[in-house]
Scaffold this motif. Structure first.
Motif, short mmCIF file in Angstrom:
data_model
loop_
_atom_site.label_atom_id
_atom_site.label_comp_id
_atom_site.label_asym_id
_atom_site.label_seq_id
_atom_site.Cartn_x
_atom_site.Cartn_y
_atom_site.Cartn_z
N ILE A 129 20.73 -13.19 0.37
CA ILE A 129 19.35 -12.72 0.40
C ILE A 129 18.89 -12.52 1.84
O ILE A 129 18.13 -11.58 2.14
N GLU A 130 19.38 -13.35 2.75
CA GLU A 130 19.01 -13.22 4.17
C GLU A 130 19.50 -11.89 4.73
O GLU A 130 18.77 -11.20 5.46
N GLU A 131 20.74 -11.51 4.38
CA GLU A 131 21.29 -10.24 4.85
C GLU A 131 20.54 -9.06 4.25
O GLU A 131 20.30 -8.05 4.92
N LEU A 132 20.15 -9.20 3.00
CA LEU A 132 19.42 -8.12 2.33
C LEU A 132 18.02 -7.96 2.93
O LEU A 132 17.52 -6.84 3.06
N MET A 133 17.42 -9.06 3.33
CA MET A 133 16.09 -9.00 3.95
C MET A 133 16.15 -8.32 5.31
O MET A 133 15.19 -7.69 5.74
N VAL A 134 17.28 -8.44 5.98
CA VAL A 134 17.47 -7.74 7.25
C VAL A 134 17.69 -6.25 7.00
O VAL A 134 17.16 -5.38 7.71
N ALA A 135 18.47 -5.94 5.94
CA ALA A 135 18.77 -4.54 5.60
C ALA A 135 17.54 -3.81 5.08
O ALA A 135 17.38 -2.60 5.32
N VAL A 136 16.68 -4.54 4.36
CA VAL A 136 15.45 -3.95 3.79
C VAL A 136 14.27 -4.81 4.25
O VAL A 136 13.73 -5.60 3.48
N PRO A 137 13.85 -4.68 5.49
CA PRO A 137 12.79 -5.54 6.02
C PRO A 137 11.43 -5.27 5.39
O PRO A 137 11.03 -4.12 5.20
N TYR A 138 10.75 -6.34 5.08
CA TYR A 138 9.42 -6.26 4.46
C TYR A 138 8.43 -5.51 5.36
O TYR A 138 7.59 -4.74 4.88
N SER A 139 8.56 -5.69 6.65
CA SER A 139 7.62 -5.09 7.61
C SER A 139 7.73 -3.58 7.68
O SER A 139 6.80 -2.90 8.15
N LEU A 140 8.86 -3.02 7.22
CA LEU A 140 9.08 -1.58 7.31
C LEU A 140 8.91 -0.85 5.99
O LEU A 140 9.29 0.32 5.86
N LEU A 141 8.36 -1.54 4.98
CA LEU A 141 8.12 -0.88 3.69
C LEU A 141 7.14 0.27 3.88
O LEU A 141 6.16 0.14 4.63
N ASN A 142 7.40 1.38 3.21
CA ASN A 142 6.54 2.55 3.35
C ASN A 142 5.33 2.42 2.41
O ASN A 142 5.28 3.02 1.34
N HIS A 143 4.36 1.64 2.84
CA HIS A 143 3.19 1.38 2.00
C HIS A 143 2.37 2.65 1.77
O HIS A 143 1.76 2.80 0.70
N ASP A 144 2.36 3.56 2.74
CA ASP A 144 1.61 4.80 2.57
C ASP A 144 2.20 5.65 1.44
O ASP A 144 1.46 6.25 0.66
N LYS A 145 3.52 5.71 1.38
CA LYS A 145 4.17 6.49 0.33
C LYS A 145 3.89 5.89 -1.04
O LYS A 145 3.61 6.61 -2.02
N ILE A 146 3.94 4.57 -1.12
CA ILE A 146 3.66 3.88 -2.39
C ILE A 146 2.20 4.11 -2.81
O ILE A 146 1.91 4.41 -3.97
N ALA A 147 1.30 4.00 -1.85
CA ALA A 147 -0.13 4.18 -2.15
C ALA A 147 -0.43 5.59 -2.61
O ALA A 147 -1.20 5.80 -3.55
N GLN A 148 0.19 6.59 -1.96
CA GLN A 148 -0.05 7.98 -2.34
C GLN A 148 0.48 8.26 -3.74
O GLN A 148 -0.17 8.94 -4.55
N ALA A 149 1.67 7.72 -4.04
CA ALA A 149 2.24 7.90 -5.37
C ALA A 149 1.37 7.24 -6.43
O ALA A 149 1.19 7.77 -7.53
N SER A 150 0.83 6.09 -6.09
CA SER A 150 -0.04 5.36 -7.02
C SER A 150 -1.30 6.17 -7.29
O SER A 150 -1.75 6.29 -8.45
N MET A 151 -1.89 6.76 -6.25
CA MET A 151 -3.10 7.57 -6.41
C MET A 151 -2.82 8.80 -7.27
O MET A 151 -3.61 9.15 -8.16
N ASP A 152 -1.70 9.47 -7.00
CA ASP A 152 -1.34 10.69 -7.76
C ASP A 152 -1.13 10.37 -9.24
O ASP A 152 -1.60 11.10 -10.12
N THR A 153 -0.42 9.27 -9.51
CA THR A 153 -0.13 8.89 -10.89
C THR A 153 -1.39 8.47 -11.61
O THR A 153 -1.60 8.81 -12.78
N PHE A 154 -2.24 7.72 -10.90
CA PHE A 154 -3.48 7.25 -11.53
C PHE A 154 -4.39 8.42 -11.90
O PHE A 154 -5.08 8.37 -12.92
N GLU A 155 -4.37 9.47 -11.08
CA GLU A 155 -5.16 10.66 -11.40
C GLU A 155 -4.72 11.25 -12.73
O GLU A 155 -5.55 11.68 -13.54
N ASP A 156 -3.41 11.29 -12.96
CA ASP A 156 -2.89 11.82 -14.23
C ASP A 156 -3.27 10.90 -15.39
O ASP A 156 -3.62 11.37 -16.48
N LEU A 157 -3.19 9.58 -15.17
CA LEU A 157 -3.51 8.64 -16.24
C LEU A 157 -5.01 8.57 -16.51
O LEU A 157 -5.44 8.25 -17.62
N LEU A 158 -5.80 8.87 -15.49
CA LEU A 158 -7.25 8.86 -15.66
C LEU A 158 -7.68 9.87 -16.71
O LEU A 158 -8.70 9.70 -17.39
#
Length: 321
Positions: free
Chosen positions: A114-143
Protein backbone atom coordinates in the motif's frame (compact mmCIF):
# COMPACT_ATOMS: atom_id res chain seq x y z
CA UNK A 1 -12.69 12.35 -0.50
CA UNK A 2 -10.81 11.95 2.79
CA UNK A 3 -7.29 10.61 3.13
CA UNK A 4 -8.62 7.56 5.00
CA UNK A 5 -11.16 6.80 2.26
CA UNK A 6 -8.46 7.22 -0.37
CA UNK A 7 -6.18 4.71 1.38
CA UNK A 8 -9.09 2.29 1.79
CA UNK A 9 -9.74 2.39 -1.98
CA UNK A 10 -6.06 1.80 -2.82
CA UNK A 11 -5.89 -1.09 -0.37
CA UNK A 12 -8.98 -2.70 -1.89
CA UNK A 13 -7.61 -2.40 -5.43
CA UNK A 14 -4.25 -3.84 -4.42
CA UNK A 15 -5.85 -6.76 -2.61
CA UNK A 16 -8.31 -7.57 -5.39
CA UNK A 17 -5.77 -7.25 -8.18
CA UNK A 18 -3.18 -9.30 -6.32
CA UNK A 19 -5.57 -12.23 -5.92
CA UNK A 20 -7.15 -12.64 -9.33
CA UNK A 21 -5.94 -9.72 -11.45
CA UNK A 22 -9.57 -8.82 -12.12
CA UNK A 23 -11.12 -6.14 -14.26
CA UNK A 24 -12.05 -3.89 -11.38
CA UNK A 25 -14.08 -1.25 -13.23
CA UNK A 26 -17.32 -3.23 -13.82
CA UNK A 27 -17.62 -4.14 -10.14
CA UNK A 28 -16.96 -0.57 -9.03
CA UNK A 29 -19.46 0.82 -11.53
CA UNK A 30 -22.19 -1.69 -10.67
CA UNK A 31 -21.76 -1.19 -6.93
CA UNK A 32 -22.01 2.58 -7.16
CA UNK A 33 -24.93 2.47 -9.59
CA UNK A 34 -26.80 0.17 -7.22
CA UNK A 35 -26.23 2.63 -4.38
CA UNK A 36 -27.53 5.60 -6.36
CA UNK A 37 -30.50 3.63 -7.73
CA UNK A 38 -31.34 2.60 -4.16
CA UNK A 39 -31.28 6.27 -3.11
CA UNK A 40 -33.78 7.12 -5.84
CA UNK A 41 -35.94 4.08 -5.12
CA UNK A 42 -36.21 4.88 -1.41
CA UNK A 43 -36.93 8.56 -2.10
CA UNK A 44 -39.57 7.82 -4.74
CA UNK A 45 -41.25 5.32 -2.46
CA UNK A 46 -41.48 8.06 0.15
CA UNK A 47 -42.74 10.60 -2.41
CA UNK A 48 -45.37 8.13 -3.61
CA UNK A 49 -46.66 7.47 -0.08
CA UNK A 50 -46.64 11.20 0.67
CA UNK A 51 -48.60 12.09 -2.48
CA UNK A 52 -51.19 9.35 -1.93
CA UNK A 53 -51.81 10.43 1.67
CA UNK A 54 -51.74 14.14 0.84
CA UNK A 55 -54.15 14.11 -2.08
CA UNK A 56 -56.47 11.73 -0.26
CA UNK A 57 -56.81 14.31 2.53
CA UNK A 58 -57.64 17.27 0.29
CA UNK A 59 -61.01 18.72 1.29
CA UNK A 60 -63.38 20.65 -0.90
CA UNK A 61 -63.29 23.72 1.31
CA UNK A 62 -59.50 23.99 1.65
CA UNK A 63 -58.32 22.56 -1.67
CA UNK A 64 -56.37 25.68 -2.73
CA UNK A 65 -54.48 25.83 0.58
CA UNK A 66 -53.96 22.08 0.50
CA UNK A 67 -52.58 22.24 -3.03
CA UNK A 68 -50.03 24.90 -2.06
CA UNK A 69 -48.95 22.93 1.00
CA UNK A 70 -48.54 19.70 -0.99
CA UNK A 71 -46.46 21.42 -3.66
CA UNK A 72 -44.15 22.99 -1.06
CA UNK A 73 -43.63 19.66 0.71
CA UNK A 74 -43.08 17.87 -2.60
CA UNK A 75 -40.36 20.33 -3.61
CA UNK A 76 -38.69 19.89 -0.21
CA UNK A 77 -38.58 16.11 -0.62
CA UNK A 78 -37.21 16.32 -4.17
CA UNK A 79 -34.64 18.90 -3.04
CA UNK A 80 -33.49 16.54 -0.28
CA UNK A 81 -33.17 13.78 -2.88
CA UNK A 82 -31.09 16.02 -5.16
CA UNK A 83 -28.73 16.93 -2.31
CA UNK A 84 -28.22 13.31 -1.32
CA UNK A 85 -27.66 12.21 -4.91
CA UNK A 86 -25.16 15.04 -5.49
CA UNK A 87 -23.09 13.91 -2.51
CA UNK A 88 -23.18 10.22 -3.44
CA UNK A 89 -22.44 11.02 -7.08
CA UNK A 90 -19.34 13.03 -6.22
CA UNK A 91 -18.06 10.25 -3.94
CA UNK A 92 -18.75 7.57 -6.56
CA UNK A 93 -17.03 9.47 -9.36
CA UNK A 94 -14.01 10.18 -7.16
CA UNK A 95 -13.82 6.50 -6.29
CA UNK A 96 -14.01 5.47 -9.97
CA UNK A 97 -11.23 7.91 -10.89
CA UNK A 98 -8.93 6.82 -8.05
CA UNK A 99 -9.47 3.13 -8.79
CA UNK A 100 -8.64 3.81 -12.45
CA UNK A 101 -5.33 5.36 -11.44
CA UNK A 102 -4.62 2.61 -8.92
CA UNK A 103 -5.46 -0.13 -11.40
CA UNK A 104 -3.06 1.36 -13.94
CA UNK A 105 -0.34 1.52 -11.30
CA UNK A 106 -0.66 -2.09 -10.18
CA UNK A 107 -1.05 -3.37 -13.74
CA UNK A 108 2.04 -1.69 -15.15
CA UNK A 109 4.42 -1.23 -12.23
CA UNK A 110 6.00 -3.37 -9.54
CA UNK A 111 3.66 -2.32 -6.77
CA UNK A 112 3.38 -4.79 -3.93
CA UNK A 113 2.46 -2.73 -0.87
CA UNK A 114 0.00 0.00 0.00
CA UNK A 115 2.94 2.33 0.70
CA UNK A 116 4.28 1.83 -2.85
CA UNK A 117 0.83 2.36 -4.31
CA UNK A 118 0.41 5.60 -2.36
CA UNK A 119 3.65 6.84 -3.90
CA UNK A 120 2.51 5.77 -7.39
CA UNK A 121 -0.92 7.40 -6.93
CA UNK A 122 -0.35 10.29 -4.49
CA UNK A 123 -3.39 11.74 -2.77
CA UNK A 124 -2.05 15.28 -3.20
CA UNK A 125 -2.06 14.97 -7.00
CA UNK A 126 -5.65 13.77 -7.46
CA UNK A 127 -7.39 15.73 -10.20
CA UNK A 128 -10.17 17.16 -8.04
CA UNK A 129 -11.17 19.65 -10.75
CA UNK A 130 -11.83 16.85 -13.25
CA UNK A 131 -13.88 14.92 -10.69
CA UNK A 132 -15.86 18.03 -9.73
CA UNK A 133 -16.61 18.91 -13.36
CA UNK A 134 -17.77 15.37 -14.12
CA UNK A 135 -19.96 15.43 -11.02
CA UNK A 136 -21.56 18.73 -12.10
CA UNK A 137 -22.19 17.47 -15.66
CA UNK A 138 -23.73 14.22 -14.45
CA UNK A 139 -25.86 15.93 -11.83
CA UNK A 140 -27.28 18.24 -14.50
CA UNK A 141 -28.48 15.17 -16.41
CA UNK A 142 -29.92 13.57 -13.26
CA UNK A 143 -31.60 16.82 -12.24
CA UNK A 144 -33.85 16.31 -15.25
CA UNK A 145 -35.34 13.30 -13.43
CA UNK A 146 -36.56 15.19 -10.35
CA UNK A 147 -37.60 18.19 -12.44
CA UNK A 148 -39.72 15.88 -14.56
CA UNK A 149 -41.23 14.29 -11.45
CA UNK A 150 -42.03 17.71 -10.01
CA UNK A 151 -43.68 18.86 -13.25
CA UNK A 152 -45.81 15.74 -13.70
CA UNK A 153 -46.75 15.58 -10.01
CA UNK A 154 -47.98 19.16 -10.10
CA UNK A 155 -50.22 18.30 -13.04
CA UNK A 156 -51.71 15.38 -11.10
CA UNK A 157 -52.22 17.46 -7.96
CA UNK A 158 -54.01 20.17 -9.93
CA UNK A 159 -56.15 17.55 -11.63
CA UNK A 160 -57.19 16.11 -8.26
CA UNK A 161 -57.90 19.55 -6.81
CA UNK A 162 -60.08 20.32 -9.84
CA UNK A 163 -62.02 17.12 -9.21
CA UNK A 164 -62.60 18.16 -5.61
CA UNK A 165 -63.93 21.51 -6.80
CA UNK A 166 -66.23 19.70 -9.24
CA UNK A 167 -67.39 17.46 -6.41
CA UNK A 168 -68.21 20.50 -4.29
CA UNK A 169 -70.25 22.05 -7.08
CA UNK A 170 -72.07 18.78 -7.81
CA UNK A 171 -72.83 18.31 -4.10
CA UNK A 172 -74.26 21.82 -3.77
CA UNK A 173 -76.43 21.34 -6.84
CA UNK A 174 -77.52 17.86 -5.90
CA UNK A 175 -76.16 16.06 -8.98
CA UNK A 176 -75.94 12.61 -7.38
CA UNK A 177 -74.74 10.77 -10.49
CA UNK A 178 -71.87 13.21 -11.01
CA UNK A 179 -71.07 13.13 -7.28
CA UNK A 180 -70.78 9.33 -7.29
CA UNK A 181 -68.57 9.33 -10.38
CA UNK A 182 -66.15 11.89 -8.96
CA UNK A 183 -66.07 10.18 -5.56
CA UNK A 184 -65.10 6.97 -7.31
CA UNK A 185 -62.34 8.81 -9.20
CA UNK A 186 -61.12 10.21 -5.87
CA UNK A 187 -61.04 6.84 -4.11
CA UNK A 188 -57.69 5.90 -2.61
CA UNK A 189 -57.13 3.09 -5.12
CA UNK A 190 -57.79 5.36 -8.08
CA UNK A 191 -55.52 8.04 -6.60
CA UNK A 192 -52.73 5.47 -6.23
CA UNK A 193 -53.16 4.46 -9.86
CA UNK A 194 -53.25 8.08 -11.02
CA UNK A 195 -50.01 8.93 -9.19
CA UNK A 196 -48.25 5.80 -10.44
CA UNK A 197 -49.36 6.26 -14.05
CA UNK A 198 -48.94 10.01 -14.40
CA UNK A 199 -46.68 11.44 -11.67
CA UNK A 200 -43.92 8.89 -11.10
CA UNK A 201 -43.43 7.86 -14.70
CA UNK A 202 -40.61 7.61 -17.21
CA UNK A 203 -39.20 10.60 -19.03
CA UNK A 204 -38.93 11.68 -22.65
CA UNK A 205 -35.52 13.02 -23.68
CA UNK A 206 -34.68 15.76 -26.18
CA UNK A 207 -34.75 13.22 -29.03
CA UNK A 208 -38.24 12.08 -28.12
CA UNK A 209 -37.14 8.74 -26.68
CA UNK A 210 -39.12 7.45 -23.71
CA UNK A 211 -37.14 6.09 -20.76
CA UNK A 212 -38.03 4.31 -17.58
CA UNK A 213 -36.61 6.26 -14.65
CA UNK A 214 -34.32 3.42 -13.53
CA UNK A 215 -33.03 2.79 -17.06
CA UNK A 216 -32.31 6.48 -17.62
CA UNK A 217 -30.49 6.86 -14.29
CA UNK A 218 -28.44 3.70 -14.88
CA UNK A 219 -27.36 4.85 -18.33
CA UNK A 220 -26.32 8.32 -17.17
CA UNK A 221 -24.45 7.14 -14.06
CA UNK A 222 -22.86 4.07 -15.64
CA UNK A 223 -21.54 6.04 -18.60
CA UNK A 224 -20.00 8.76 -16.41
CA UNK A 225 -18.50 6.33 -13.87
CA UNK A 226 -16.94 4.35 -16.71
CA UNK A 227 -15.63 7.60 -18.18
CA UNK A 228 -14.02 8.68 -14.90
CA UNK A 229 -12.41 5.27 -14.40
CA UNK A 230 -10.87 5.48 -17.86
CA UNK A 231 -9.79 9.08 -17.20
CA UNK A 232 -7.95 7.74 -14.15
CA UNK A 233 -6.21 5.17 -16.35
CA UNK A 234 -5.28 7.78 -18.95
CA UNK A 235 -4.00 10.36 -16.47
CA UNK A 236 -1.76 7.84 -14.73
CA UNK A 237 -0.52 6.61 -18.12
CA UNK A 238 0.59 10.16 -18.88
CA UNK A 239 2.50 10.24 -15.61
CA UNK A 240 4.38 6.95 -15.92
CA UNK A 241 4.58 6.63 -19.72
CA UNK A 242 2.88 3.23 -19.99
CA UNK A 243 0.18 4.09 -22.50
CA UNK A 244 -0.87 0.66 -23.75
CA UNK A 245 -4.02 -1.20 -22.70
CA UNK A 246 -5.94 -4.21 -23.94
CA UNK A 247 -9.67 -4.32 -24.63
CA UNK A 248 -11.00 -7.27 -22.60
CA UNK A 249 -13.15 -10.08 -23.96
CA UNK A 250 -16.74 -9.84 -22.75
CA UNK A 251 -18.39 -12.19 -25.20
CA UNK A 252 -20.00 -9.22 -26.95
CA UNK A 253 -22.48 -9.93 -29.73
CA UNK A 254 -22.64 -6.37 -31.06
CA UNK A 255 -20.00 -4.29 -32.87
CA UNK A 256 -17.83 -4.33 -29.74
CA UNK A 257 -16.88 -7.94 -30.56
CA UNK A 258 -14.67 -6.64 -33.37
CA UNK A 259 -12.39 -5.01 -30.80
CA UNK A 260 -12.14 -7.59 -28.00
CA UNK A 261 -8.45 -8.44 -27.55
CA UNK A 262 -7.15 -5.38 -29.41
CA UNK A 263 -4.29 -3.40 -27.86
CA UNK A 264 -4.78 0.36 -27.85
CA UNK A 265 -2.95 3.51 -26.84
CA UNK A 266 -4.82 5.25 -24.02
CA UNK A 267 -3.61 8.76 -24.88
CA UNK A 268 -2.36 8.22 -28.42
CA UNK A 269 1.27 8.19 -27.32
CA UNK A 270 1.98 4.88 -29.08
CA UNK A 271 1.34 5.75 -32.73
CA UNK A 272 1.40 2.19 -34.06
CA UNK A 273 -1.68 1.36 -31.97
CA UNK A 274 -5.18 2.82 -32.36
CA UNK A 275 -5.95 5.39 -29.68
CA UNK A 276 -8.83 5.19 -27.23
CA UNK A 277 -10.34 8.41 -28.60
CA UNK A 278 -10.14 7.31 -32.23
CA UNK A 279 -11.99 4.08 -31.47
CA UNK A 280 -14.54 5.86 -29.30
CA UNK A 281 -15.20 8.27 -32.16
CA UNK A 282 -16.39 5.37 -34.35
CA UNK A 283 -19.35 4.83 -32.02
CA UNK A 284 -18.73 1.09 -32.27
CA UNK A 285 -17.05 0.71 -28.87
CA UNK A 286 -16.64 2.78 -25.69
CA UNK A 287 -20.16 4.05 -26.37
CA UNK A 288 -22.70 4.94 -23.64
CA UNK A 289 -23.49 1.86 -21.55
CA UNK A 290 -20.46 0.02 -22.97
CA UNK A 291 -18.96 -2.59 -20.62
CA UNK A 292 -15.49 -2.59 -22.14
CA UNK A 293 -12.87 -0.96 -19.93
CA UNK A 294 -9.28 -1.05 -21.23
CA UNK A 295 -6.91 -3.14 -19.10
CA UNK A 296 -3.43 -1.54 -18.86
CA UNK A 297 -0.36 -3.49 -19.95
CA UNK A 298 3.28 -2.51 -19.53
CA UNK A 299 4.57 -3.62 -22.94
CA UNK A 300 3.15 -5.27 -26.04
CA UNK A 301 6.08 -7.73 -26.16
CA UNK A 302 5.07 -9.12 -22.75
CA UNK A 303 1.81 -10.48 -24.17
CA UNK A 304 1.39 -14.14 -25.08
CA UNK A 305 2.03 -14.88 -28.75
CA UNK A 306 -1.63 -15.83 -29.24
CA UNK A 307 -2.69 -12.45 -27.86
CA UNK A 308 -0.30 -10.67 -30.21
CA UNK A 309 -1.68 -12.59 -33.20
CA UNK A 310 -5.25 -11.77 -32.18
CA UNK A 311 -4.42 -8.08 -31.91
CA UNK A 312 -2.83 -8.02 -35.36
CA UNK A 313 -5.82 -9.87 -36.85
CA UNK A 314 -8.28 -7.43 -35.27
CA UNK A 315 -6.22 -4.48 -36.44
CA UNK A 316 -6.24 -5.84 -39.98
CA UNK A 317 -10.00 -6.43 -39.85
CA UNK A 318 -10.55 -2.89 -38.57
CA UNK A 319 -10.14 -1.59 -42.11
CA UNK A 320 -13.24 -3.52 -43.19
CA UNK A 321 -15.52 -2.42 -40.34
Amino acid sequence: MTQDRYEEILSRVLKAYGKKRPEIAPRVVDKNIDRIIKTYAEAYKEVYSFLVDAVADIGTSTNVTAQASILVQLEEKLSQLNNKVAEELNNSLAEAYIEGQAMHAVATETVKTIEELMVAVPYSLLNHDKIAQASMDTFEDLLFVTQHTSKESKKVIREIVAKHIQLGVATNQGHREIMNRIKKELSRENLKRLISDKALVGIIDAKGRRWKLKTYIELIVKTKLQHLHIEGLKDHALEDGYDLARIPSKGATDACSNFEGMVISLNGMEKEFPSYESLKATGLIFHPNCRHTPVPIAEFDLLHEDDKKLHKKLLSNLKNI
